[in-house]
Scaffold this motif. Structure first.
Motif, short mmCIF file in Angstrom:
data_model
loop_
_atom_site.label_atom_id
_atom_site.label_comp_id
_atom_site.label_asym_id
_atom_site.label_seq_id
_atom_site.Cartn_x
_atom_site.Cartn_y
_atom_site.Cartn_z
N UNK A 1 -41.00 -85.21 28.09
CA UNK A 1 -42.38 -84.87 28.43
C UNK A 1 -43.28 -85.84 27.69
N UNK A 2 -44.07 -86.62 28.43
CA UNK A 2 -44.94 -87.64 27.87
C UNK A 2 -46.39 -87.27 28.15
N UNK A 3 -47.25 -87.38 27.13
CA UNK A 3 -48.68 -87.14 27.30
C UNK A 3 -49.40 -88.46 27.05
N UNK A 4 -50.20 -88.87 28.04
CA UNK A 4 -51.02 -90.08 27.95
C UNK A 4 -52.48 -89.68 27.95
N UNK A 5 -53.31 -90.42 27.18
CA UNK A 5 -54.74 -90.13 27.23
C UNK A 5 -55.34 -90.77 28.48
N UNK A 6 -56.65 -90.64 28.65
CA UNK A 6 -57.32 -91.15 29.86
C UNK A 6 -57.26 -92.66 29.99
N UNK A 7 -56.96 -93.37 28.89
CA UNK A 7 -56.85 -94.82 28.93
C UNK A 7 -55.42 -95.29 29.15
N UNK A 8 -54.46 -94.36 29.18
CA UNK A 8 -53.06 -94.71 29.39
C UNK A 8 -52.29 -94.92 28.10
N UNK A 9 -52.90 -94.60 26.95
CA UNK A 9 -52.22 -94.74 25.66
C UNK A 9 -51.38 -93.49 25.39
N UNK A 10 -50.24 -93.70 24.75
CA UNK A 10 -49.31 -92.61 24.45
C UNK A 10 -49.90 -91.69 23.39
N UNK A 11 -49.94 -90.40 23.68
CA UNK A 11 -50.40 -89.39 22.73
C UNK A 11 -49.20 -88.70 22.11
N UNK A 12 -48.23 -88.30 22.94
CA UNK A 12 -47.02 -87.66 22.43
C UNK A 12 -45.91 -87.77 23.45
N UNK A 13 -44.68 -87.60 22.94
CA UNK A 13 -43.54 -87.50 23.84
C UNK A 13 -42.45 -86.72 23.13
N UNK A 14 -41.69 -85.96 23.90
CA UNK A 14 -40.58 -85.17 23.33
C UNK A 14 -39.53 -84.95 24.41
N UNK A 15 -38.29 -84.77 23.96
CA UNK A 15 -37.22 -84.47 24.92
C UNK A 15 -37.24 -82.97 25.17
N UNK A 16 -37.35 -82.60 26.43
CA UNK A 16 -37.40 -81.18 26.78
C UNK A 16 -36.03 -80.58 26.99
N UNK A 17 -35.15 -81.32 27.66
CA UNK A 17 -33.81 -80.78 27.91
C UNK A 17 -32.84 -81.87 28.27
N UNK A 18 -31.54 -81.57 28.08
CA UNK A 18 -30.45 -82.47 28.48
C UNK A 18 -29.54 -81.71 29.43
N UNK A 19 -28.91 -82.44 30.34
CA UNK A 19 -28.03 -81.78 31.32
C UNK A 19 -27.12 -82.81 31.95
N UNK A 20 -26.06 -82.33 32.59
CA UNK A 20 -25.15 -83.20 33.33
C UNK A 20 -25.74 -83.49 34.69
N UNK A 21 -25.56 -84.70 35.18
CA UNK A 21 -26.12 -85.10 36.48
C UNK A 21 -25.65 -84.17 37.59
N UNK A 22 -24.42 -83.76 37.56
CA UNK A 22 -23.85 -82.94 38.62
C UNK A 22 -24.25 -81.48 38.56
N UNK A 23 -25.01 -81.07 37.57
CA UNK A 23 -25.39 -79.67 37.42
C UNK A 23 -26.82 -79.44 37.85
N UNK A 24 -27.05 -78.33 38.55
CA UNK A 24 -28.42 -77.96 38.92
C UNK A 24 -29.01 -77.12 37.80
N UNK A 25 -30.29 -76.83 37.88
CA UNK A 25 -30.95 -76.05 36.84
C UNK A 25 -30.37 -74.64 36.75
N UNK A 26 -29.94 -74.07 37.89
CA UNK A 26 -29.37 -72.73 37.89
C UNK A 26 -28.03 -72.68 37.18
N UNK A 27 -27.27 -73.81 37.19
CA UNK A 27 -25.95 -73.86 36.55
C UNK A 27 -26.05 -73.96 35.04
N UNK A 28 -27.16 -74.43 34.52
CA UNK A 28 -27.29 -74.68 33.08
C UNK A 28 -27.29 -73.43 32.27
#
Length: 156
Positions: free
Chosen positions: A129-156
């Motif tokens: 999740x990345x937050x940019x200000x109105x000028x396009x500068x980075x305000x924050x970023x964080x990893x929200x979740x990890x998962x296997x490509x073959x798995x859907x959100x319901x499988x997690x």
């Protein structure tokens, strides 16, 4: 019974493409002057003599919708966010998963390939999740979740 000749007779011959092109060109040319040509980007628009209040070129395109205070578009915000995540993590962004406009700027979800495995369905992906200000500068970023490509959100 005589054999039929598969070729058409001289008068029945189909029209050739060169004939069609010359006929189209003669139809497109106005009867009282030279053929019309498109205006290049460098040429200014001209007013016509018949209708001085009308412009003889297409109207200008409306600009793309911009953010409230600057020229940062959604496409540009997504591109900047993906580039920032790639630079910070050293990993390849796979795509954009979400894009939200807020009062403070843009919030973008960027999917990243964290670990490549064989078969591809076992790759480990992450959403940042990345937050940019109105000028396009980075305000924050964080990893929200990890998962296997073959798995859907319901499988997690």
């Amino acid at each position: 019974m005589p054999a039929r000749d598969p070729r058409p007779a001289a008068g029945d011959r189909p029209e050739r493409s060169a004939d069609r092109r010359s006929r189209r060109a003669s139809q497109a040319e106005p009867p009282d002057g030279p053929p019309l040509r498109r205006r290049t980007a460098e040429e200014p628009r001209r007013r016509t003599a018949e209708a001085p209040d009308r412009v003889d070129a297409r109207p200008a395109r409306r600009p793309a919708p911009h953010s409230r205070t600057t020229g940062l578009t959604a496409r540009r915000a997504a591109t900047l966010a993906a580039a920032q995540v790639g630079d910070l993590t050293g990993r390849t962004p796979e795509g954009i998963t979400s894009l939200d406009r807020g009062e403070e700027g843009w919030e973008v979800g960027v999917e990243v390939l964290e670990t490549r495995r064989v078969p591809d369905s076992n790759d480990i992906l992450a959403v940042y999740r990345v937050v940019l200000d109105n000028d396009g500068d980075l305000v924050s970023f964080r990893r929200e979740r990890r998962y296997l490509r073959g798995r859907t959100e319901e499988d997690s």
